[in-house]
Enzyme design. Structure first.
Site, short mmCIF file in Angstrom:
data_model
loop_
_atom_site.label_atom_id
_atom_site.label_comp_id
_atom_site.label_asym_id
_atom_site.label_seq_id
_atom_site.Cartn_x
_atom_site.Cartn_y
_atom_site.Cartn_z
N CYS A 73 0.82 -1.23 0.00
CA CYS A 73 0.00 0.00 0.00
C CYS A 73 0.85 1.27 0.00
CB CYS A 73 -0.94 0.01 1.19
SG CYS A 73 -2.16 -1.32 1.11
N HIS A 128 -3.24 7.65 1.73
CA HIS A 128 -3.66 6.31 1.31
C HIS A 128 -5.06 6.08 1.86
CE1 HIS A 128 -3.95 2.14 0.59
NE2 HIS A 128 -3.73 1.76 1.83
N ASN A 184 -10.08 0.27 -0.51
CA ASN A 184 -8.62 0.32 -0.42
C ASN A 184 -8.05 -0.30 -1.71
OD1 ASN A 184 -5.91 -0.05 0.11
ND2 ASN A 184 -6.22 -0.86 2.18
O1 UT7 Z 1 -3.87 -0.62 3.31
C1 UT7 Z 1 -3.16 -1.47 4.13
C2 UT7 Z 1 -3.39 -1.09 5.50
N1 UT7 Z 1 -4.61 -1.67 6.01
C3 UT7 Z 1 -5.30 -0.97 6.85
O2 UT7 Z 1 -4.97 0.16 7.11
C4 UT7 Z 1 -6.45 -1.63 7.55
C5 UT7 Z 1 -6.36 -1.31 9.00
N2 UT7 Z 1 -7.42 -1.90 9.80
C6 UT7 Z 1 -8.71 -1.50 9.69
O3 UT7 Z 1 -9.08 -0.68 8.87
C7 UT7 Z 1 -9.70 -2.06 10.71
O4 UT7 Z 1 -8.98 -2.69 11.73
C8 UT7 Z 1 -10.72 -3.03 10.10
C9 UT7 Z 1 -11.68 -2.27 9.22
C10 UT7 Z 1 -10.00 -4.11 9.32
C11 UT7 Z 1 -11.55 -3.69 11.22
O5 UT7 Z 1 -12.18 -2.71 12.01
P1 UT7 Z 1 -12.05 -2.75 13.59
O6 UT7 Z 1 -12.86 -1.65 14.09
O7 UT7 Z 1 -10.60 -2.77 13.92
O8 UT7 Z 1 -12.76 -4.09 13.92
P2 UT7 Z 1 -12.18 -5.38 14.66
O9 UT7 Z 1 -11.20 -6.08 13.81
O10 UT7 Z 1 -11.77 -4.98 16.03
O11 UT7 Z 1 -13.47 -6.26 14.73
C12 UT7 Z 1 -14.63 -5.86 15.49
C13 UT7 Z 1 -15.72 -6.89 15.27
C14 UT7 Z 1 -15.24 -8.32 15.38
O12 UT7 Z 1 -16.24 -9.08 16.01
P3 UT7 Z 1 -16.12 -9.46 17.56
O13 UT7 Z 1 -14.83 -10.22 17.67
O14 UT7 Z 1 -16.08 -8.15 18.27
O15 UT7 Z 1 -17.35 -10.26 17.77
C15 UT7 Z 1 -15.11 -8.76 13.95
O16 UT7 Z 1 -15.28 -10.15 13.79
O17 UT7 Z 1 -16.24 -6.76 13.95
C16 UT7 Z 1 -16.26 -8.03 13.31
N3 UT7 Z 1 -16.11 -7.84 11.88
C17 UT7 Z 1 -17.16 -7.64 11.06
N4 UT7 Z 1 -18.47 -7.56 11.29
C18 UT7 Z 1 -19.28 -7.35 10.25
C19 UT7 Z 1 -14.97 -7.83 11.14
N5 UT7 Z 1 -15.26 -7.62 9.85
C20 UT7 Z 1 -16.62 -7.51 9.78
C21 UT7 Z 1 -17.50 -7.29 8.72
N6 UT7 Z 1 -18.82 -7.21 9.00
N7 UT7 Z 1 -17.11 -7.14 7.43
#
Ligand code: UT7
Length: 323
Positions: free
Chosen positions: A114, A250, A280
């Protein structure tokens, strides 16, 4: 006098197919509401079957050449930032070179995931400032849809396909921060963090593989490192946040973009945001945002821009340029 790498043209290309968040609701335990709230993404484009990264790159490159009023033979080099080259080799850049009908000069890929476009800009700048090249096409192009595990809701809703391109040209500046062109850059990588964002395929496995990410960890690093690298690049240019007209980040997650804008004390109305429409697109996201930002009338000649990105490696960095 100081030689500067100045933007002469910009363009982009997005595949025709637009995929709204709601489309994932049919196959995954997810919702439009969750994706919008946690990422800011509303839709993304996916390449058609048989439409390859180099096809996207060629379309963006043609648009940038048209904007510059130049032909392919006016270029000395093509640098293509991508992690989704059509084949293991040759480089996608040589495919673009052939498609454009450019028979001289040289072309190569840069792979910093990225952060690839930021690394490619730094390479192009070095070629121009050293006198090795006068005009360089810098492209970011990706088809990350081909790296998705469609059963993994935590990654497959985040990414999209697209391409953006800049034509950089040598110009004489006064050597001050008022010059147009690339003024400074700041690059980093730290391979200790390679396992929080990677693709589990490649020549070692005999398959392309799928993207794997510990999203929360990457998020934490992004919020910490992006403002740091942007400040470092501004510092090298002899400028501060107060001088910034546009942050062109980005586009991974609106919450990361907002946190970086807050840390840099640059308000969100000075940030070019396209993540809602593109998702992304990895190395393509910054040149896409530059092209869209210019088309919207946000980015104008003379504006001071900071681009910043982080991704797999981890690799991250920032470039300060006056448009
Ligand atoms: O370009 C390369 C760099 N990449 C990035 O910059 C990505 C960086 N990370 C992010 O943008 C975020 O961490 C994500 C968007 C990937 C995830 O968001 P988050 O607020 O960090 O969520 P999380 O991983 O802490 O997950 C929260 C909850 C989880 O459920 P539990 O464990 O709390 O029950 C996940 O399983 O959200 C759940 N979850 C979803 N729910 C519905 C994860 N993906 C989804 C989804 N739909 N698509």
């Amino acid at each position: 006098m100081t030689t500067r790498a100045v933007v002469r043209g910009v363009g982009h290309y997005l595949p025709a197919r637009v995929v709204p968040n709601a489309e994932f609701e049919a196959t995954l335990d997810t919702s439009d509401e969750w994706i919008r709230a946690r990422t800011g993404i509303e839709r993304r484009h996916f390449a058609a079957e048989g439409e390859l990264t180099s096809d996207l790159a060629v379309a963006a490159a043609r648009a940038a050449l048209a904007d510059a009023g130049l032909g392919a033979d006016d270029l000395d080099a093509i640098i293509l930032a991508t992690s989704t080259a059509d084949l293991t080799f040759p480089s996608a850049a040589t495919m673009v070179q052939a498609a454009l009908g450019m028979t001289g000069g040289f072309a190569f890929d840069v792979q910093a995931v990225c952060a690839g476009f930021v690394f490619a800009l730094a390479q192009a700048n070095a070629l121009i400032v050293s006198g090795a090249a006068r005009r360089v096409m810098v492209i970011g192009a990706e088809t990350f849809s081909r790296l998705m595990d469609w059963t993994d809701r935590s990654t497959c809703v985040l990414f999209g396909d697209g391409a953006g391109a800049l034509v950089l040209e040598a110009a004489e500046g006064a050597g001050t921060p008022e010059d147009r062109g690339i003024l400074a850059f700041d690059l980093h990588s730290d391979g200790r963090f390679r396992s929080i964002l990677y693709v589990d395929g490649g020549v070692s496995t005999g398959a392309t593989g799928h993207l794997r990410m510990e999203g929360r960890e990457v998020f934490r690093h992004a919020v910490e490192k992006l403002a740091q690298t942007a400040h470092a690049a501004l510092d090298k240019a002899g400028l501060t946040s107060a001088d910034v007209d546009w942050i062109v980040p980005h586009q991974a997650n609106l919450r990361i973009i907002a946190a970086t804008s807050q840390r840099m004390q640059v308000p969100m109305d000075r940030v070019v945001v396209t993540v809602q429409d593109h998702g992304n697109t990895s190395a393509a996201s910054i040149p896409l945002a530059l092209s869209v930002g210019k088309a919207r009338g946000q980015i104008r000649e003379g504006d001071l821009l900071v681009t910043e990105a982080i991704g797999g490696g981890l690799a991250w960095g920032a470039v300060v340029l006056r448009w």
